[in-house]
Design an enzyme around this catalytic site. Structure first.
Site, PDB file in Angstrom:
ATOM      1  N   VAL A 121       0.791  -1.377  -0.120  1.00 29.65           N
ATOM      2  CA  VAL A 121       0.055  -0.213  -0.150  1.00 29.65           C
ATOM      3  C   VAL A 121       0.739   0.920   0.303  1.00 29.65           C
ATOM      4  O   VAL A 121       1.638   1.758   1.033  1.00 29.65           O
ATOM      5  CB  VAL A 121      -1.030  -0.217   1.161  1.00 29.65           C
ATOM      6  CG1 VAL A 121      -2.150   1.291   1.557  1.00 29.65           C
ATOM      7  CG2 VAL A 121      -1.662  -1.368   1.277  1.00 29.65           C
ATOM      8  N   GLY A 139     -10.633   1.555  -1.931  1.00 24.73           N
ATOM      9  CA  GLY A 139      -9.205   1.178  -2.095  1.00 24.73           C
ATOM     10  C   GLY A 139      -8.339   0.352  -1.517  1.00 24.73           C
ATOM     11  O   GLY A 139      -7.705  -0.231  -1.011  1.00 24.73           O
ATOM     12  N   GLU A 140      -7.019   0.473  -1.359  1.00 28.67           N
ATOM     13  CA  GLU A 140      -5.950   0.451   0.035  1.00 28.67           C
ATOM     14  C   GLU A 140      -5.139  -1.288  -0.478  1.00 28.67           C
ATOM     15  O   GLU A 140      -4.529  -1.583   0.212  1.00 28.67           O
ATOM     16  CB  GLU A 140      -6.591  -0.298   1.369  1.00 28.67           C
ATOM     17  CG  GLU A 140      -7.187   1.228   2.021  1.00 28.67           C
ATOM     18  CD  GLU A 140      -7.844   1.127   2.795  1.00 28.67           C
ATOM     19  OE1 GLU A 140      -8.012  -0.115   3.753  1.00 28.67           O
ATOM     20  OE2 GLU A 140      -8.778   1.892   3.934  1.00 28.67           O
ATOM     21  N   GLY A 141      -5.977  -1.703  -2.053  1.00 31.82           N
ATOM     22  CA  GLY A 141      -6.047  -2.937  -1.611  1.00 31.82           C
ATOM     23  C   GLY A 141      -6.492  -3.566  -1.546  1.00 31.82           C
ATOM     24  O   GLY A 141      -6.097  -5.000  -2.119  1.00 31.82           O
ATOM     25  N   GLU A 189      -2.850   2.009  -2.467  1.00 28.63           N
ATOM     26  CA  GLU A 189      -2.857   3.108  -2.476  1.00 28.63           C
ATOM     27  C   GLU A 189      -4.202   3.950  -1.106  1.00 28.63           C
ATOM     28  O   GLU A 189      -4.900   3.584  -0.908  1.00 28.63           O
ATOM     29  CB  GLU A 189      -3.521   4.081  -3.928  1.00 28.63           C
ATOM     30  CG  GLU A 189      -4.294   3.497  -4.353  1.00 28.63           C
ATOM     31  CD  GLU A 189      -5.392   3.679  -3.785  1.00 28.63           C
ATOM     32  OE1 GLU A 189      -5.103   5.372  -3.452  1.00 28.63           O
ATOM     33  OE2 GLU A 189      -6.538   2.913  -4.195  1.00 28.63           O
TER      34      GLU A 189
END
Length: 348
Positions: free
Chosen positions: A59, A312-314, A171
């Site tokens: 991340v 998000g964040e993966g 991200e």
């Protein structure tokens, strides 16, 4: 300036892999997309018995100058730093999903606009305290852009040395949906209106204002086609590190799990720069973010999951990993008709 040595995925093993898949105790094609994934991983690794080793989710976090004024984002910029610390403490969704699926999580400060406390779980690779406001000037200098690209590549080199051969990219960065929208519009030719969504929670009025501002930013810099120039002008440090990391992962013949809207924007830039990376990517999920479908159609990509996620964040990549793992496991562990003494079917 770094160059990447990405090998075209050799299709020489395709027939043998397909024969192995078809010989399993099931009707041909009965495992659907899992069969496609098993074939893809086998070709990437050039093995009839592929394996997933030291799976990792990286991340990358960074802030965007345009978000400092709160004109394109529903949440204040300081949320980036706060969420990074939440991830480092193990309290974010990505931590839960990585723990659930035995994924190692790496949190990287690529350019957060705050001084973060030293933590063992946090990699400090800060290029600067956020990018510049691309309404006024390019987001990064050329030197900063290349430093971010090369840092992402360097980190993947380290993880490859530790044995990782499958990596997901995620991200965190307030305002990065704006960067991704511009990148998507410039690469695909789709309108900025079609590529722009609510990000972390804008209403329709907020989205209209966001479109107006992003249109102004695009016009301020003129037409751009070179992927590195687009990245330098409108990207974030976290996006640039993902681009470098993805390209280096392909150089190491890793399986690349591409998350949602922002990670796919990074992968698009990587593909425009080095087209041979395309076959190393597995697309985790269809994000609910407006514009992600445009990206997937442009890349001719079919994501594994559709869960209406837009965090998000993966998180999508983490959720998709066990699907990929299951595909590899059936290829290696499921009995063949011959092994099980089961009669194969034929035309009826």
């Amino acid at each position: 300036m770094k160059e990447f040595n990405i090998t075209v995925v050799n299709e020489g093993l395709k027939e043998a892999l397909q024969q192995k898949i078809d010989s399993k105790t099931k009707p041909v094609g009965a495992l659907g997309r899992l069969e496609d994934i098993a074939l893809r991983v086998g070709l990437i690794q050039q093995r009839l018995d592929p394996e997933l080793k030291n799976p990792l989710l990286a991340v990358f976090a960074g802030d965007h100058g345009i978000a400092a004024q709160g004109i394109v984002n529903a949440y204040p910029q300081e949320v980036t730093a706060q969420m990074v610390l939440n991830m480092v403490s193990g309290g974010a969704a990505i931590n839960v999903f990585c723990n659930s699926h035995n994924l190692s999580a790496k949190i990287i400060d690529a350019g957060v606009a705050a001084e973060l406390p030293a933590r063992e779980q946090l990699l400090n690779n800060k290029i600067a305290f956020g990018t510049e406001n691309y309404l006024e000037q390019p987001a990064m200098s050329a030197a900063q852009c290349w430093e971010a690209i090369e840092t992402g590549a360097m980190l993947v080199d380290q993880w490859a040395e530790e044995g990782t051969n499958i990596i997901g990219f995620g991200e965190m960065g307030i305002g990065n949906t704006s960067s991704a929208a511009i990148i998507t519009s410039l690469i695909t030719g789709a309108s900025i209106e079609a590529c722009t969504g609510k990000g972390t929670g804008l209403d329709e009025t907020g989205i209209s204002e966001k479109v107006r501002i992003l249109t102004k930013a695009i016009r301020a810099h003129g037409d751009q086609e070179d992927p590195v120039t687009i990245l330098q002008t409108f990207g974030g440090f976290e996006i640039a590190m993902m681009v470098g990391g993805m390209l280096q992962a392909a150089e190491h013949r890793m399986v690349i799990l591409v998350d949602g809207f922002i990670a796919t924007a990074a992968f698009m830039l990587a593909c425009e720069w080095y087209p041979d990376i395309r076959e190393y990517g597995i697309f985790a999920h269809q994000s609910e973010v407006r514009g992600h479908q445009i990206q997937l159609e442009y890349l001719k990509a079919k994501p594994l999951l559709q869960l209406d996620m837009r965090l998000g964040e993966g998180t999508g990549a983490a959720m998709a990993y066990p699907v990929v793992q299951s595909a590899v496991n059936f290829l290696n562990d499921m009995a063949s008709f011959e092994d099980a003494g089961v009669s194969e079917g034929g035309p009826s």
